[in-house]
Motif scaffolding. Structure first.
Motif, mmCIF file in Angstrom:
data_model
loop_
_atom_site.group_PDB
_atom_site.id
_atom_site.type_symbol
_atom_site.label_atom_id
_atom_site.label_comp_id
_atom_site.label_asym_id
_atom_site.label_seq_id
_atom_site.Cartn_x
_atom_site.Cartn_y
_atom_site.Cartn_z
ATOM 1 N N LYS A 135 19.774 9.341 -60.380
ATOM 2 C CA LYS A 135 19.140 10.580 -60.491
ATOM 3 C C LYS A 135 19.640 11.305 -59.060
ATOM 4 C CE LYS A 135 15.350 11.414 -62.140
ATOM 5 N NZ LYS A 135 13.787 11.586 -62.529
ATOM 6 N N LYS A 136 19.753 10.462 -57.805
ATOM 7 C CA LYS A 136 20.224 11.093 -56.609
ATOM 8 C C LYS A 136 21.546 11.679 -56.948
ATOM 9 C CE LYS A 136 17.209 8.477 -53.451
ATOM 10 N NZ LYS A 136 16.984 7.474 -52.294
ATOM 11 N N ASN A 137 22.471 10.611 -57.391
ATOM 12 C CA ASN A 137 23.604 11.025 -57.533
ATOM 13 C C ASN A 137 23.948 12.342 -58.364
ATOM 14 O OD1 ASN A 137 24.104 8.518 -56.640
ATOM 15 N ND2 ASN A 137 24.559 7.608 -58.352
ATOM 16 N N TYR A 138 23.356 12.394 -59.508
ATOM 17 C CA TYR A 138 23.604 13.357 -60.435
ATOM 18 C C TYR A 138 22.916 14.776 -59.859
ATOM 19 C CZ TYR A 138 24.793 9.726 -63.706
ATOM 20 O OH TYR A 138 25.290 8.708 -64.560
ATOM 21 N N ASN A 139 21.828 14.475 -59.239
ATOM 22 C CA ASN A 139 21.074 15.712 -58.485
ATOM 23 C C ASN A 139 21.982 16.419 -57.512
ATOM 24 O OD1 ASN A 139 18.901 16.045 -59.953
ATOM 25 N ND2 ASN A 139 17.512 14.890 -58.330
ATOM 26 N N PHE A 140 22.729 15.712 -56.675
ATOM 27 C CA PHE A 140 23.638 15.996 -55.624
ATOM 28 C C PHE A 140 24.799 16.812 -56.076
ATOM 29 C CE2 PHE A 140 26.720 16.040 -52.478
ATOM 30 C CZ PHE A 140 26.089 16.076 -51.258
ATOM 31 N N TRP B 136 22.505 12.787 -46.241
ATOM 32 C CA TRP B 136 22.928 14.131 -46.644
ATOM 33 C C TRP B 136 21.865 14.783 -47.286
ATOM 34 C CZ3 TRP B 136 27.647 11.269 -49.576
ATOM 35 C CH2 TRP B 136 28.494 10.815 -48.630
ATOM 36 N N ALA B 137 20.664 14.579 -47.335
ATOM 37 C CA ALA B 137 19.448 15.182 -48.013
ATOM 38 C C ALA B 137 19.518 16.630 -47.514
ATOM 39 C CB ALA B 137 18.183 14.463 -47.936
ATOM 40 N N PRO B 138 19.737 16.853 -46.091
ATOM 41 C CA PRO B 138 19.549 18.295 -45.725
ATOM 42 C C PRO B 138 20.634 19.293 -46.145
ATOM 43 C CG PRO B 138 19.474 16.759 -43.709
ATOM 44 C CD PRO B 138 19.950 16.074 -44.994
ATOM 45 N N LEU B 139 21.661 18.694 -46.755
ATOM 46 C CA LEU B 139 22.807 19.557 -47.584
ATOM 47 C C LEU B 139 22.084 20.128 -48.865
ATOM 48 C CD1 LEU B 139 25.802 17.472 -47.016
ATOM 49 C CD2 LEU B 139 25.353 19.641 -46.044
ATOM 50 N N LEU B 140 20.823 19.744 -49.281
ATOM 51 C CA LEU B 140 20.368 20.164 -50.312
ATOM 52 C C LEU B 140 19.388 21.106 -50.481
ATOM 53 C CD1 LEU B 140 20.446 16.839 -52.658
ATOM 54 C CD2 LEU B 140 22.082 18.560 -52.502
ATOM 55 N N ALA B 141 19.013 21.983 -51.187
ATOM 56 C CA ALA B 141 17.781 22.626 -51.194
ATOM 57 C C ALA B 141 16.619 21.868 -51.498
ATOM 58 C CB ALA B 141 17.747 24.060 -52.116
ATOM 59 N N ASN B 142 15.596 22.306 -51.184
ATOM 60 C CA ASN B 142 14.137 21.624 -51.291
ATOM 61 C C ASN B 142 13.859 21.556 -52.697
ATOM 62 O OD1 ASN B 142 14.021 21.227 -48.156
ATOM 63 N ND2 ASN B 142 12.817 23.189 -48.001
ATOM 64 N N THR B 143 13.992 22.483 -53.478
ATOM 65 C CA THR B 143 13.359 22.313 -54.775
ATOM 66 C C THR B 143 14.449 21.275 -55.844
ATOM 67 O OG1 THR B 143 13.122 24.558 -54.631
ATOM 68 C CG2 THR B 143 12.981 23.472 -57.000
ATOM 69 N N PRO B 144 13.566 20.168 -56.392
ATOM 70 C CA PRO B 144 14.457 19.228 -57.064
ATOM 71 C C PRO B 144 14.761 19.653 -58.344
ATOM 72 C CG PRO B 144 11.839 18.625 -57.065
ATOM 73 C CD PRO B 144 12.174 19.981 -56.324
ATOM 74 N N ILE B 145 15.726 18.974 -59.009
ATOM 75 C CA ILE B 145 16.055 19.574 -60.215
ATOM 76 C C ILE B 145 15.586 18.252 -61.171
ATOM 77 C CG2 ILE B 145 18.094 19.740 -61.756
ATOM 78 C CD1 ILE B 145 19.846 21.058 -59.398
ATOM 79 N N LYS B 146 15.293 18.697 -62.390
ATOM 80 C CA LYS B 146 14.876 17.791 -63.421
ATOM 81 C C LYS B 146 15.940 17.222 -64.275
ATOM 82 C CE LYS B 146 11.288 16.809 -66.740
ATOM 83 N NZ LYS B 146 10.312 17.415 -67.817
ATOM 84 N N LEU B 147 16.476 16.323 -64.336
ATOM 85 C CA LEU B 147 17.643 15.958 -65.238
ATOM 86 C C LEU B 147 17.341 15.986 -66.787
ATOM 87 C CD1 LEU B 147 18.965 12.753 -63.407
ATOM 88 C CD2 LEU B 147 19.852 15.172 -63.555
ATOM 89 N N SER B 148 18.026 16.388 -67.402
ATOM 90 C CA SER B 148 17.938 16.713 -69.126
ATOM 91 C C SER B 148 18.252 15.314 -69.555
ATOM 92 C CB SER B 148 18.690 17.772 -69.451
ATOM 93 O OG SER B 148 20.225 17.342 -69.079
ATOM 94 N N ASN C 19 27.129 22.597 -57.964
ATOM 95 C CA ASN C 19 26.948 23.233 -59.167
ATOM 96 C C ASN C 19 27.816 22.863 -60.264
ATOM 97 O OD1 ASN C 19 25.822 25.431 -60.726
ATOM 98 N ND2 ASN C 19 27.409 26.897 -60.130
ATOM 99 N N ILE C 20 27.746 21.685 -60.595
ATOM 100 C CA ILE C 20 28.775 21.139 -61.523
ATOM 101 C C ILE C 20 27.936 20.547 -62.770
ATOM 102 C CG2 ILE C 20 29.937 18.843 -62.136
ATOM 103 C CD1 ILE C 20 30.877 18.975 -59.062
ATOM 104 N N GLU C 21 28.380 20.803 -63.809
ATOM 105 C CA GLU C 21 27.769 20.792 -65.232
ATOM 106 C C GLU C 21 28.482 19.261 -65.589
ATOM 107 O OE1 GLU C 21 27.404 22.332 -69.758
ATOM 108 O OE2 GLU C 21 28.531 23.455 -68.114
#
Length: 382
Positions: A69-74, A370-382, A80-82
């Motif tokens: 999940k961390k990989n795909y979220n990143f 590298w967590a600081p590079l991401l925004a705080n709002t998590p993404i839910k994987l489909s 902004n990759i689909e």
């Protein structure tokens, strides 16, 4: 490389694989003055696609991203990759003429029996991982693979291929304070005593930095305390070959890890990521093969590789080899990451040899950093 006026940085990074580009962006976000030196005219290392035979965006390496999940979220959030499913399989075939391998006793019997049972059959990666982790006593990993098998949780890969990763990172670099120098072949690195600046020699120019990061896949001569220390010790050669084929796959496959094979380590269909345009036959297959190190050192025979794919029943018998392209690389300790970690622990803090192999594994490994590079709002994987 043109003459550069600015030659002092906090950190110099040698190489431009995705992992090093992300590290550069992270260091830049902390306020450090960062420079990247890439000897080619483009960034991305082996992840950068090529234009061949009038076809653009051909992936010339067998690439995958380990599930997590961390990989795909990143990738989704930072670049902004689909993503889309990338089916991964195992092809297991006993290759020695006498049906034996280096193992002995019961383990050999079980392995050979399974090889006969699964000969030339594609096995789901998760099913293999359940078996492989289990026989090595890695129960937690085996249970994780079993859960993924039962849930049918797919591996994912960028829908537009690895070019979208490189393009996204280059855009980030362009919009940052990181200095990127292409066509800059670093000849040597000199690590100074603590408190002094370290030096990089690029052509006739010298650059200094408090810290130097060298890619695991870059061969450069390093001097510490006046003594030569070659990063390219224990080099592992590897070769990727792209075959342009007129024919059909059988059965359908996307990405295959080949087990116990004297020639192939991985096989990937990269056709769907390529841009054929209007001047090329989009019905052609583009199959990328990653050769085992021992075979990669031999004189390449594309016909032999092509014939082997037919022998493995991955291509129809009436398939025709139209053309081929190969890339040869050397990588420092790329297979044995434990040795790389041992090497890292013996180096001064002014020098880092950064693992740049397997994007997914490294995204997981460096995720907290590298967590600081991401925004705080998590993404839910489909």
């Amino acid at each position: 490389m043109t003459e550069i006026q600015e030659n002092t940085f906090d950190v110099i990074i040698i190489g431009s694989s995705p992992i090093l580009l992300i590290e550069a962006l992270y260091l830049d976000s902390t306020g450090l003055k960062v420079a990247i030196f890439e000897k080619k005219s483009r960034i991305g290392g082996a992840w950068y696609p090529e234009s061949l035979w009038g076809i653009n965006n051909i992936e010339t390496g067998c690439h995958y991203i380990d599930r997590g999940k961390k990989n795909y979220n990143f990738l989704r959030k930072f670049l902004n990759i689909e993503l889309q499913p990338q089916p991964r399989h195992i092809l297991w075939k006993e290759t020695n003429g006498n049906g034996q391998n280096s193992r002995s006793g019961i383990k050999t019997g079980i392995q050979n029996s399974l090889a006969i049972l699964f000969k030339n059959k594609l096995i789901r990666r998760d099913l293999w991982d359940v078996y492989n982790h289990g026989r090595k006593g890695r129960i937690k990993n085996a249970l994780f693979s079993l859960a993924n098998l039962l849930k049918s949780q797919p591996f994912l890969y960028p829908i537009h291929g690895c070019k979208s990763i490189i393009d996204g990172l280059e855009t980030k670099i362009d919009n940052s304070s990181v200095r990127l120098f292409k066509n800059a072949d670093v000849k040597s690195v000199h690590i100074a005593e603590k408190g002094s600046h370290n030096r990089c020699h690029v052509g006739t120019q010298n650059f200094t930095a408090k810290r130097i990061i060298v890619s695991q896949n870059v061969s450069v001569d390093i001097f510490m305390n006046g003594t030569s220390f070659l990063v390219d010790q224990e080099l592992q050669p590897y070769t990727h070959v792209v075959l342009r084929i007129k024919g059909k796959k059988r059965p359908e496959f996307n990405y295959i890890d080949v087990i116990q094979n004297p020639m192939l380590r991985r096989v990937q269909d990269v056709t769907s990521y390529a841009d054929f345009g209007s001047n090329s036959d989009s019905s052609d297959l583009l199959i990328c093969c990653h050769l085992v190190p021992g075979y990669a050192e031999k004189e390449l025979q594309a016909d032999e590789i092509f014939a082997h794919l037919i022998e493995l029943e991955l291509l129809s018998d009436d398939s025709e080899l139209l053309d081929h392209h190969l890339d040869r690389y050397v990588a420092t300790l790329c297979v044995q990451n434990k040795k790389l970690f041992e090497l890292e622990s013996s180096l001064p803090e002014e020098l880092t040899i950064m693992r740049s192999w397997d994007l997914g594994i490294n995204l997981e490994y460096y995720s907290d950093r590298w967590a600081p590079l991401l925004a705080n709002t998590p993404i839910k994987l489909s």
